[in-house]
Motif scaffolding. Structure first.
Motif, PDB file in Angstrom:
ATOM      1  N   UNK A 170      -2.441  51.211 -21.628  1.00  0.00           N
ATOM      2  CA  UNK A 170      -2.008  52.515 -21.130  1.00  0.00           C
ATOM      3  C   UNK A 170      -0.879  53.079 -21.992  1.00  0.00           C
ATOM      4  N   UNK A 171      -0.909  54.402 -22.186  1.00  0.00           N
ATOM      5  CA  UNK A 171       0.166  55.105 -22.858  1.00  0.00           C
ATOM      6  C   UNK A 171       0.068  55.112 -24.365  1.00  0.00           C
ATOM      7  N   UNK A 172       0.550  56.185 -24.977  1.00  0.00           N
ATOM      8  CA  UNK A 172       0.642  56.310 -26.443  1.00  0.00           C
ATOM      9  C   UNK A 172      -0.674  55.929 -27.118  1.00  0.00           C
ATOM     10  N   UNK A 173      -1.741  56.697 -26.909  1.00  0.00           N
ATOM     11  CA  UNK A 173      -3.093  56.302 -27.350  1.00  0.00           C
ATOM     12  C   UNK A 173      -3.222  56.058 -28.856  1.00  0.00           C
ATOM     13  N   UNK A 174      -3.990  55.022 -29.163  1.00  0.00           N
ATOM     14  CA  UNK A 174      -4.330  54.671 -30.542  1.00  0.00           C
ATOM     15  C   UNK A 174      -5.847  54.592 -30.635  1.00  0.00           C
ATOM     16  N   UNK A 175      -6.430  55.369 -31.553  1.00  0.00           N
ATOM     17  CA  UNK A 175      -7.878  55.399 -31.742  1.00  0.00           C
ATOM     18  C   UNK A 175      -8.227  54.600 -32.981  1.00  0.00           C
ATOM     19  N   UNK A 176      -9.128  53.627 -32.831  1.00  0.00           N
ATOM     20  CA  UNK A 176      -9.560  52.776 -33.935  1.00  0.00           C
ATOM     21  C   UNK A 176     -11.001  53.117 -34.289  1.00  0.00           C
ATOM     22  N   UNK A 177     -11.229  53.528 -35.535  1.00  0.00           N
ATOM     23  CA  UNK A 177     -12.563  53.923 -35.987  1.00  0.00           C
ATOM     24  C   UNK A 177     -13.033  52.999 -37.104  1.00  0.00           C
ATOM     25  N   UNK A 178     -14.185  52.406 -36.910  1.00  0.00           N
ATOM     26  CA  UNK A 178     -14.758  51.445 -37.854  1.00  0.00           C
ATOM     27  C   UNK A 178     -15.373  52.148 -39.059  1.00  0.00           C
ATOM     28  N   UNK A 179     -15.787  51.342 -40.028  1.00  0.00           N
ATOM     29  CA  UNK A 179     -16.416  51.864 -41.229  1.00  0.00           C
ATOM     30  C   UNK A 179     -17.930  51.821 -41.170  1.00  0.00           C
ATOM     31  N   UNK A 180     -18.545  52.175 -42.277  1.00  0.00           N
ATOM     32  CA  UNK A 180     -19.997  52.171 -42.437  1.00  0.00           C
ATOM     33  C   UNK A 180     -20.539  50.754 -42.269  1.00  0.00           C
ATOM     34  N   UNK A 199     -17.759  53.353 -31.092  1.00  0.00           N
ATOM     35  CA  UNK A 199     -18.921  53.197 -31.964  1.00  0.00           C
ATOM     36  C   UNK A 199     -19.326  54.585 -32.458  1.00  0.00           C
ATOM     37  N   UNK A 200     -19.157  54.828 -33.742  1.00  0.00           N
ATOM     38  CA  UNK A 200     -19.524  56.121 -34.304  1.00  0.00           C
ATOM     39  C   UNK A 200     -21.040  56.311 -34.242  1.00  0.00           C
ATOM     40  N   UNK A 201     -21.526  57.539 -34.266  1.00  0.00           N
ATOM     41  CA  UNK A 201     -22.968  57.802 -34.156  1.00  0.00           C
ATOM     42  C   UNK A 201     -23.798  56.959 -35.121  1.00  0.00           C
ATOM     43  N   UNK A 202     -24.885  56.372 -34.588  1.00  0.00           N
ATOM     44  CA  UNK A 202     -25.772  55.558 -35.399  1.00  0.00           C
ATOM     45  C   UNK A 202     -25.269  54.158 -35.664  1.00  0.00           C
ATOM     46  N   UNK A 260     -28.326  58.141 -32.170  1.00  0.00           N
ATOM     47  CA  UNK A 260     -28.405  59.179 -33.200  1.00  0.00           C
ATOM     48  C   UNK A 260     -28.718  60.531 -32.557  1.00  0.00           C
ATOM     49  N   UNK A 261     -28.241  61.583 -33.200  1.00  0.00           N
ATOM     50  CA  UNK A 261     -28.574  62.915 -32.700  1.00  0.00           C
ATOM     51  C   UNK A 261     -28.954  63.883 -33.814  1.00  0.00           C
ATOM     52  N   UNK A 262     -29.001  63.389 -35.065  1.00  0.00           N
ATOM     53  CA  UNK A 262     -29.359  64.272 -36.179  1.00  0.00           C
ATOM     54  C   UNK A 262     -29.858  63.434 -37.349  1.00  0.00           C
ATOM     55  N   UNK A 263     -30.567  64.069 -38.270  1.00  0.00           N
ATOM     56  CA  UNK A 263     -31.022  63.362 -39.466  1.00  0.00           C
ATOM     57  C   UNK A 263     -29.852  63.016 -40.366  1.00  0.00           C
ATOM     58  N   UNK A 264     -28.845  63.896 -40.370  1.00  0.00           N
ATOM     59  CA  UNK A 264     -27.609  63.655 -41.108  1.00  0.00           C
ATOM     60  C   UNK A 264     -26.455  63.675 -40.121  1.00  0.00           C
ATOM     61  N   UNK A 265     -25.663  62.631 -40.095  1.00  0.00           N
ATOM     62  CA  UNK A 265     -24.438  62.621 -39.296  1.00  0.00           C
ATOM     63  C   UNK A 265     -23.274  62.927 -40.232  1.00  0.00           C
ATOM     64  N   UNK A 266     -22.842  64.164 -40.263  1.00  0.00           N
ATOM     65  CA  UNK A 266     -21.707  64.517 -41.109  1.00  0.00           C
ATOM     66  C   UNK A 266     -20.430  63.948 -40.517  1.00  0.00           C
ATOM     67  N   UNK A 267     -19.385  63.915 -41.327  1.00  0.00           N
ATOM     68  CA  UNK A 267     -18.102  63.440 -40.826  1.00  0.00           C
ATOM     69  C   UNK A 267     -17.594  64.352 -39.714  1.00  0.00           C
ATOM     70  N   UNK A 268     -17.920  65.625 -39.802  1.00  0.00           N
ATOM     71  CA  UNK A 268     -17.545  66.571 -38.741  1.00  0.00           C
ATOM     72  C   UNK A 268     -18.314  66.278 -37.457  1.00  0.00           C
ATOM     73  N   UNK A 269     -19.590  65.968 -37.592  1.00  0.00           N
ATOM     74  CA  UNK A 269     -20.386  65.583 -36.421  1.00  0.00           C
ATOM     75  C   UNK A 269     -19.759  64.377 -35.730  1.00  0.00           C
ATOM     76  N   UNK A 326     -28.564  58.294 -41.724  1.00  0.00           N
ATOM     77  CA  UNK A 326     -27.834  59.519 -41.386  1.00  0.00           C
ATOM     78  C   UNK A 326     -26.377  59.450 -41.823  1.00  0.00           C
ATOM     79  N   UNK A 327     -25.768  58.257 -41.737  1.00  0.00           N
ATOM     80  CA  UNK A 327     -24.375  58.099 -42.161  1.00  0.00           C
ATOM     81  C   UNK A 327     -24.241  58.182 -43.676  1.00  0.00           C
ATOM     82  N   UNK A 328     -25.199  57.598 -44.390  1.00  0.00           N
ATOM     83  CA  UNK A 328     -25.169  57.677 -45.859  1.00  0.00           C
ATOM     84  C   UNK A 328     -25.199  59.136 -46.314  1.00  0.00           C
TER      85      UNK A 328
END
Length: 256
Positions: free
Chosen positions: A17-27, A51-54, A60-69, A182-184
């Motif tokens: 709880x408190x002071x949120x930290x977001x951890x995002x994995x790689x490809x 878990x990032x898309x894909x 998955x929700x698209x053929x290409x998952x852009x970084x913005x997506x 899609x990530x590539x």
């Protein structure tokens, strides 16, 4: 835990709880790479790993998952958790997503930590490599995953961390071919965020491996200097969360 997002689900873990930290994995990774980090860091703050898309359990929700997506999917998770401000740690592709998140939602991001990552866009040579990777994953996912993950470590560390690498490979083989593809494509077309990152005037840290086979150490060090980022050097390769786990954990303990 998960949220329904577009035509699929985005899975995440949340602890503390408190002071949120977001951890995002790689490809080719998942939120599982952060399991031990979250267990330690959540004693003093809220830790959210996604878990990032894909990847991982997310679909998955698209053929290409852009970084913005991907950044928008992260935002949807934070909205569910009612997080209005957070620090971000992104490993490799997760760093690209963190940078794009800061572009789109500048009031939310209070700290940026790039681990084995770069704000630069792909070079033409790197884009050509992405094309070859995309073709290979469609032809033989198992061969691609094995080669791609092994190439992230030095030959010596492939032996030292053999069992952990096998776990990572086996977990990655559960991802859909479409999600990896899609990530590539998304990484290949990402924009250059070097200037934008330099203008970010809150806490920012770049963590680089001296023997990273993917990213040139001196180039990353120069980017850190030019962008006035705190620079942290680790002795091994591209998988600092594995190769230099304890040292990286100590760095993350001092994120605001």
């Amino acid at each position: 835990m998960h949220i329904d997002y577009l035509s699929t689900q985005i899975h995440y873990n949340e602890k503390g709880r408190g002071n949120p930290l977001v951890l995002l994995h790689g490809f080719l990774e998942s939120k599982e790479i952060w399991k031990d980090f979250a267990a330690e860091l959540s004693a003093k703050r809220q830790v959210i790993s996604i878990d990032l898309p894909g990847h991982g359990e997310s679909g998955n929700f698209a053929e290409t998952h852009t970084m913005r997506d991907m950044a928008k999917a992260v935002k949807a998770v934070l909205e569910k958790l009612k997080v209005q401000e957070a620090s971000f740690v992104g490993h490799s592709m997760g760093g690209y997503v963190s940078l794009e998140f800061q572009n789109i939602f500048p009031t939310i991001c209070k700290s940026l930590v790039l681990v084995n990552s770069t704000p630069q866009a792909d070079s033409e040579e790197r884009k050509a490599n992405r094309d070859r990777a995309a073709a290979l994953v469609l032809k033989n996912k198992k061969a691609f995953v094995s080669m791609a993950i092994s190439n992230l470590l030095t030959p010596e560390n492939n032996k030292v961390f053999k069992s952990q690498i096998e776990v990572l490979k086996n977990r990655t083989l559960q991802f859909s071919t479409e999600g990896i593809y899609a990530a590539i494509l998304g990484m290949k077309i990402r924009t250059d965020n070097t200037g934008h990152f330099a203008k970010f005037n809150r806490q920012k840290i770049i963590v680089a491996g001296e023997n990273d086979p993917i990213l040139d150490y001196n180039t990353i060090k120069n980017i850190a200097s030019r962008s006035k980022s705190e620079f942290k050097s680790l002795p091994d390769g591209h998988l600092s969360f594995l190769e230099n786990k304890n040292a990286l954990l100590e760095i993350l303990k001092f994120i605001d």
